[in-house]
Structures are given as structure tokens and as C-alpha cells.
Design an enzyme around this catalytic site. Structure first.
Site, PDB file in Angstrom:
ATOM      1  N   ARG A  15       1.005  -1.090   0.051  1.00 14.26           N
ATOM      2  CA  ARG A  15       0.003  -0.102  -0.062  1.00 14.26           C
ATOM      3  C   ARG A  15       0.939   1.261  -0.102  1.00 14.26           C
ATOM      4  O   ARG A  15       1.999   1.130   0.134  1.00 14.26           O
ATOM      5  CB  ARG A  15      -0.773   0.014   1.294  1.00 14.26           C
ATOM      6  CG  ARG A  15      -2.055  -1.070   1.168  1.00 14.26           C
ATOM      7  CD  ARG A  15      -2.760  -1.150   2.539  1.00 14.26           C
ATOM      8  NE  ARG A  15      -1.915  -1.763   3.579  1.00 14.26           N
ATOM      9  CZ  ARG A  15      -2.662  -1.870   4.701  1.00 14.26           C
ATOM     10  NH1 ARG A  15      -3.667  -1.555   4.839  1.00 14.26           N
ATOM     11  NH2 ARG A  15      -1.526  -2.485   5.814  1.00 14.26           N
ATOM     12  N   LYS A  75       1.672   1.725   7.476  1.00 14.56           N
ATOM     13  CA  LYS A  75       2.137   1.237   8.841  1.00 14.56           C
ATOM     14  C   LYS A  75       2.972   1.552   9.686  1.00 14.56           C
ATOM     15  O   LYS A  75       3.811   2.659   9.272  1.00 14.56           O
ATOM     16  CB  LYS A  75       2.441  -0.419   8.307  1.00 14.56           C
ATOM     17  CG  LYS A  75       1.647  -1.214   7.622  1.00 14.56           C
ATOM     18  CD  LYS A  75       0.292  -1.574   8.666  1.00 14.56           C
ATOM     19  CE  LYS A  75       0.782  -2.416   9.716  1.00 14.56           C
ATOM     20  NZ  LYS A  75      -0.368  -2.565  10.749  1.00 14.56           N
ATOM     21  N   TYR A  94      -1.001   4.262  10.736  1.00 18.32           N
ATOM     22  CA  TYR A  94      -1.323   3.063  11.901  1.00 18.32           C
ATOM     23  C   TYR A  94      -0.231   3.078  12.652  1.00 18.32           C
ATOM     24  O   TYR A  94       0.762   2.856  12.321  1.00 18.32           O
ATOM     25  CB  TYR A  94      -1.736   1.701  11.032  1.00 18.32           C
ATOM     26  CG  TYR A  94      -3.326   1.789  10.250  1.00 18.32           C
ATOM     27  CD1 TYR A  94      -4.518   2.147  10.880  1.00 18.32           C
ATOM     28  CD2 TYR A  94      -3.165   1.881   8.623  1.00 18.32           C
ATOM     29  CE1 TYR A  94      -5.597   2.284  10.280  1.00 18.32           C
ATOM     30  CE2 TYR A  94      -4.359   1.943   8.398  1.00 18.32           C
ATOM     31  CZ  TYR A  94      -5.663   2.209   8.939  1.00 18.32           C
ATOM     32  OH  TYR A  94      -6.868   1.964   8.102  1.00 18.32           O
ATOM     33  N   HIS A  96      -0.762   1.364  16.348  1.00 19.65           N
ATOM     34  CA  HIS A  96      -1.172   0.306  16.950  1.00 19.65           C
ATOM     35  C   HIS A  96       0.137  -0.119  18.361  1.00 19.65           C
ATOM     36  O   HIS A  96       0.685  -1.058  18.372  1.00 19.65           O
ATOM     37  CB  HIS A  96      -0.987  -1.136  16.164  1.00 19.65           C
ATOM     38  CG  HIS A  96      -2.400  -1.164  15.296  1.00 19.65           C
ATOM     39  ND1 HIS A  96      -3.721  -1.136  15.589  1.00 19.65           N
ATOM     40  CD2 HIS A  96      -1.985  -1.013  14.037  1.00 19.65           C
ATOM     41  CE1 HIS A  96      -4.284  -1.110  14.420  1.00 19.65           C
ATOM     42  NE2 HIS A  96      -3.384  -1.060  13.348  1.00 19.65           N
ATOM     43  N   GLU A 118      -5.830   4.499  13.700  1.00 15.78           N
ATOM     44  CA  GLU A 118      -6.957   3.707  14.301  1.00 15.78           C
ATOM     45  C   GLU A 118      -7.624   4.312  15.553  1.00 15.78           C
ATOM     46  O   GLU A 118      -8.458   3.842  15.965  1.00 15.78           O
ATOM     47  CB  GLU A 118      -6.067   2.377  14.688  1.00 15.78           C
ATOM     48  CG  GLU A 118      -5.220   2.444  15.990  1.00 15.78           C
ATOM     49  CD  GLU A 118      -3.906   2.897  15.749  1.00 15.78           C
ATOM     50  OE1 GLU A 118      -3.061   2.822  16.409  1.00 15.78           O
ATOM     51  OE2 GLU A 118      -3.459   3.188  14.343  1.00 15.78           O
ATOM     52  N   ASP A 269      -3.058  -6.913  15.531  1.00 19.02           N
ATOM     53  CA  ASP A 269      -2.259  -5.839  15.466  1.00 19.02           C
ATOM     54  C   ASP A 269      -2.470  -5.091  17.050  1.00 19.02           C
ATOM     55  O   ASP A 269      -1.510  -4.524  17.328  1.00 19.02           O
ATOM     56  CB  ASP A 269      -2.913  -4.600  14.565  1.00 19.02           C
ATOM     57  CG  ASP A 269      -2.170  -4.676  13.247  1.00 19.02           C
ATOM     58  OD1 ASP A 269      -1.128  -4.846  13.188  1.00 19.02           O
ATOM     59  OD2 ASP A 269      -2.966  -4.184  12.271  1.00 19.02           O
TER      60      ASP A 269
END
Length: 370
Positions: A15, A75, A94, A96, A118, A269
Site C-alpha cells: 500500500r 504502517k 497506523y 497500534h 486507528e 495488531d
């Protein structure tokens, strides 16, 4: 503002965080977009498309990180990227962080202003998590069905069944976005589906939209244990925003599951909802514990990057633009959604669930901005 778009380096992560339309939006507002060479190739986007939209193509990631005021990723940074980040840089991706103590420490040392996709929250929803949760939920049934095949180590069950033979059984832990989309896919191929939840609102919604074709069951230890013991595919779809996922499946429960059944833990995650969960990659996606196949890929939507990239960037670009226009402080003041998404600032943890998961001190956004 200079916005950096590095190429993702996580295993088989194809991505990209900004598409050419997003670059065009930024450049028309007077900002500069630095895009690493080849960043969009995995999603079918050529460098020439970024150039036509006004981006500068940069060869090395070091230059992207060094020159940019804000880094926009898909990520979380992996260890080789930690030292590339600049002090007090804005990081929007993101994250996490709850189960990732070392990454948190690395970002705190550099006083990164870290906003996690998130945990951005608006009108009671998580708008930047929803598109990837929709994809991961649908993929969970797809991969579960694949690994049920005998040559992949599964029970040899066709989830949809055939006339004269019972269909397979799917148990979904959690009735949020992931669980709802997993149920859609599972019902679509003809499986028998049970969703376990603790909140009666999503249970009633699921019952209404599926017309009773999906069973709903209150989630407690006994019901989870009994339901997963009967299931061919179990999907972990629980979420506590920003916090570690609750461990709903114990090792003892796992031992009661059918040999060759499949556990797909979308909550990986956030640490996962099973005691036996550990992150895997698309290169080596599964392992077996007590005869149960564990699919634990932490970036599932990365397997369908064309769909995932456009679904994600459709949602993120307005926040990227706001941060570029107003800077981090101005954007946080203007957007309660972004304030909710701020996990780290000025060397402090500003998201309570992350602090509690790691046993560290929590500072409010007001205190950190101080």
C-alpha cells in the site's frame, strides 16, 4: 509544509499512504509532496502519475525523512526507520502502539507528534480504521476458507457445503466493522455463522440486517468455548480502540477446537484475542498450535493493495490536508477527531489506553501541548 510519502518497507506491504489525487490537493494548497521512488508501484501507481500531480520524486528514504515536516505512512515504522525520523516530526499512520513498547520508546525519545489512524474518532466512529476493517473482515473468510483446504493443512471442509452435505461453521468474536463484514462474506458463501458480542446494540443490528440468518450469542467464557469448539473457522474481531485486545481464547479452549480448523485473528495488531496469537507476515502467514491453523498476518489488507490504498486514502486525505494547512497544534485545536487520534506528543503518551497497556504515565493532550 513539506509532506513525505516513503515507500512501505514492512514485509510484502504494497500500500501507499497518498495517491496522486492527494498530492494534487496538497500542492494546490501551496504544500510540497515528496514521494519516494516506486512508493506507489505495489498499488499500481507509477511515479509519472505522482510527477504529473506535482510531487517531487525522491530516490532515498533518508532524504524523505530528513526533509519532511510530516511523514504520512500506512504502517507503523519498523526498526530500520526509527533512526530516520527527525526530532519533533509529525507522524501520521497506523501505529497500534499498545503492544509495541520498543516502538513507543523510540518515538518518545524523538518527541514525535504521533497521530494514529486507528484512534482518530469522529461522531462515535473510527473513520480511518473502518475501511481497513471492512477489508480485513471480508478477507478473514477468504483466507479461512483457503486454509480449510486439505493441501493447506485444513480439515478439508468447503465452507458453503453442497446439497446433501452440511456447510461449514464460522464463529466470529466481535460484532463491529470487522465482524459485520466477516459475517457478510461467510453468509454470502453459504456458511453457518455465529457472532459473539457483549453489546446488544450491534447484536440487534446484525439480527435485523441478516434477517436472522446470522446467529448472535452473548460473549462469555462458556459461550466462546462451546462455539469455537464447533467451528471450522474462528475470526477474532474484537477491538478496544488503542488498547490491547482482550484475550478471549485460552490455550485450554484452543485444545477443544477441531483439528484442522482455522483461527484468523484480525486483532493481532493490538496483541490478538487468543493466548496463542503471535504476528506473522504474508511471506509466512500461518503456524499450527494443537492442530489449529493460526493465520495471524498483521497487515492483511496489504494483500489487496490496489483496493486498500484507495479505500484508505479516500478517508485520510482531509486530515492530511488539515495537518499541512494548520500544523499539528492548529489542526489539533480545529479537529476533535485528530485530538482523539494523538497518541504521543513532546515525549509524553497522550492516549490513555496506550499508557495503561504499557504501565506508563498518561498526559492529557492539554498537558502535553502545555
Amino acid at each position: 509544509m513539506i509532506v513525505g510519502v516513503p515507500k512501505e518497507v514492512k514485509d510484502q506491504e504494497y500500500r501507499v499512504s497518498v495517491v496522486p489525487a492527494g498530492v494534487r490537493t496538497l500542492t494546490e494548497r501551496g504544500h510540497k509532496a515528496l514521494v519516494q521512488k516506486g512508493a506507489g508501484e505495489g498499488s499500481g501507481i507509477a511515479d509519472e502519475e505522482y510527477l504529473a500531480a506535482g510531487a517531487e520524486i525522491v530516490n532515498k528514504p533518508q532524504e524523505i525523512f530528513h526533509r519532511s515536516d510530516m511523514i504520512v505512512k500506512v504502517k507503523e515504522p519498523i526498526e530500520p526507520e526509527w533512526e530516520l525520523l527527525q526530532d519533533e516530526q509529525i507522524l501520521f499512520t497506523y501505529l497500534h502502539l499498545a503492544p509495541q513498547r520498543e516502538l513507543t520508546k523510540a518515538l518518545l525519545r524523538k518527541k514525535i507528534a504521533a497521530i494514529a489512524y486507528e484512534t482518530v474518532a469522529e461522531n462515535g466512529t473510527l473513520p480511518l480504521l473502518i475501511p481497513m476493517s471492512e477489508i480485513a473482515g471480508r478477507m478473514s473468510i477468504q483466507v479461512g476458507a483457503q486454509y480449510l483446504e486439505k493441501e493447506r493443512g485444513g480439515r478439508g471442509v468447503l465452507l458453503g457445503g453442497v446439497p446433501g452435505v452440511y456447510p461449514g461453521r464460522v464463529a466470529i468474536l466481535g460484532g463491529g466493522t470487522v465482524g459485520l463484514n466477516a459475517a457478510k462474506m461467510a453468509i454470502g458463501i453459504g456458511a453457518t455463522v455465529t457472532v459473539l458480542e457483549v453489546d446488544h446494540v450491534p447484536m440487534r443490528y446484525i439480527d435485523d440486517i441478516f434477517g436472522g440468518r446470522v446467529y448472535t450469542l452473548y460473549s462469555n467464557e462458556l459461550n466462546v468455548s462451546r462455539t469455537i469448539a464447533e467451528a471450522d473457522v474462528v475470526v477474532g474481531a474484537v477491538l478496544i480502540p488503542g488498547a490491547s485486545a482482550p484475550r478471549l481464547i485460552t490455550r485450554a479452549m484452543l485444545q477443544g477446537m477441531k483439528r484442522g480448523s482455522v483461527l484468523v485473528d484480525v486483532a493481532v495488531d493490538q496483541g490478538g484475542c487468543a493466548e496463542t496469537t503471535r504476528p506473522t507476515t504474508h511471506t509466512d502467514p500461518v503456524y499450527e498450535v494443537d492442530g489449529v491453523i493460526h493465520y495471524m498476518v498483521a497487515n492483511m489488507p496489504g494483500a489487496v493493495p490496489r483496493t486498500s490504498t484507495f479505500a484508505l486514502t479516500n478517508a485520510t486525505i482531509r486530515y492530511v490536508t488539515l495537518l499541512a494547512d494548520k500544523g499539528v497544534r492548529g489542526a489539533l485545536e480545529a479537529s476533535p477527531a485528530l485530538r482523539a487520534g494523538l497518541n504521543l506528543y513532546g515525549g509524553r503518551i497522550t492516549y490513555r489506553a496506550v499508557a495503561e497497556s504499557q504501565g506508563e504515565n498518561f498526559s492529557s493532550v492539554e498537558e502535553a501541548l502545555g
